[in-house]
Design a protein around this motif. Structure first.
Motif, short mmCIF file in Angstrom:
data_model
loop_
_atom_site.label_atom_id
_atom_site.label_comp_id
_atom_site.label_asym_id
_atom_site.label_seq_id
_atom_site.Cartn_x
_atom_site.Cartn_y
_atom_site.Cartn_z
N PRO A 78 0.84 -1.21 0.00
CA PRO A 78 0.00 0.00 0.00
C PRO A 78 0.88 1.27 0.00
O PRO A 78 1.96 1.28 0.57
CB PRO A 78 -0.81 -0.12 1.27
CG PRO A 78 -0.02 -1.04 2.14
CD PRO A 78 0.74 -1.96 1.24
N LEU A 79 0.38 2.28 -0.66
CA LEU A 79 1.08 3.55 -0.73
C LEU A 79 0.70 4.40 0.49
O LEU A 79 -0.44 4.82 0.63
CB LEU A 79 0.75 4.29 -2.02
CG LEU A 79 1.21 3.61 -3.31
CD1 LEU A 79 0.68 4.38 -4.50
CD2 LEU A 79 2.71 3.50 -3.36
N THR A 80 1.67 4.65 1.35
CA THR A 80 1.40 5.50 2.52
C THR A 80 2.47 6.56 2.61
O THR A 80 3.61 6.38 2.18
CB THR A 80 1.42 4.65 3.81
OG1 THR A 80 2.69 4.00 3.90
CG2 THR A 80 0.30 3.63 3.82
N GLY A 81 2.18 7.68 3.19
CA GLY A 81 3.12 8.74 3.42
C GLY A 81 3.40 9.63 2.24
O GLY A 81 4.44 10.29 2.17
N TRP A 82 2.59 9.76 1.30
CA TRP A 82 2.80 10.64 0.15
C TRP A 82 2.44 12.01 0.50
O TRP A 82 1.58 12.62 0.71
CB TRP A 82 1.99 10.16 -1.04
CG TRP A 82 2.72 9.12 -1.82
CD1 TRP A 82 2.71 7.83 -1.61
CD2 TRP A 82 3.56 9.33 -2.95
NE1 TRP A 82 3.47 7.18 -2.51
CE2 TRP A 82 4.03 8.11 -3.36
CE3 TRP A 82 3.99 10.47 -3.64
CZ2 TRP A 82 4.88 7.93 -4.43
CZ3 TRP A 82 4.83 10.29 -4.71
CH2 TRP A 82 5.27 9.01 -5.10
#
Length: 82
Positions: A78-82
């Motif tokens: 999962p893409l987190t912290g963008w």
């Protein structure tokens, strides 16, 4: 036995005339026929019961596992912290 022999045997049987049938033959046949009918009915009911149980088991399995839903993708993080 060839065809001519069978025809000859049938003609001999038919020419002998009528044969005395035992009086208890009808009662025995009725008893056996009734027994066969009850067994056939019980077997048919058992087969319907097994079919019903299989359908219920399939429905329960299908509602629990939901095979028509795509499984979640787990190939990318999962893409987190963008």
């Amino acid at each position: 036995m060839n065809r001519r022999g069978r025809e000859t045997a049938v003609r001999e049987i038919l020419e002998r005339g009528s044969v005395q049938v035992p009086p208890e033959l009808c009662a025995d046949a009725m008893r056996r026929g009734g027994r066969m009918l009850r067994r056939r009915t019980a077997a048919r009911q058992l087969m319907w019961l097994v079919l019903l149980a299989a359908v219920i088991a399939f429905v329960v399995w299908a509602t629990m596992t939901r095979p028509w839903v795509e499984p979640p993708l787990e190939t990318t993080p999962p893409l987190t912290g963008w």
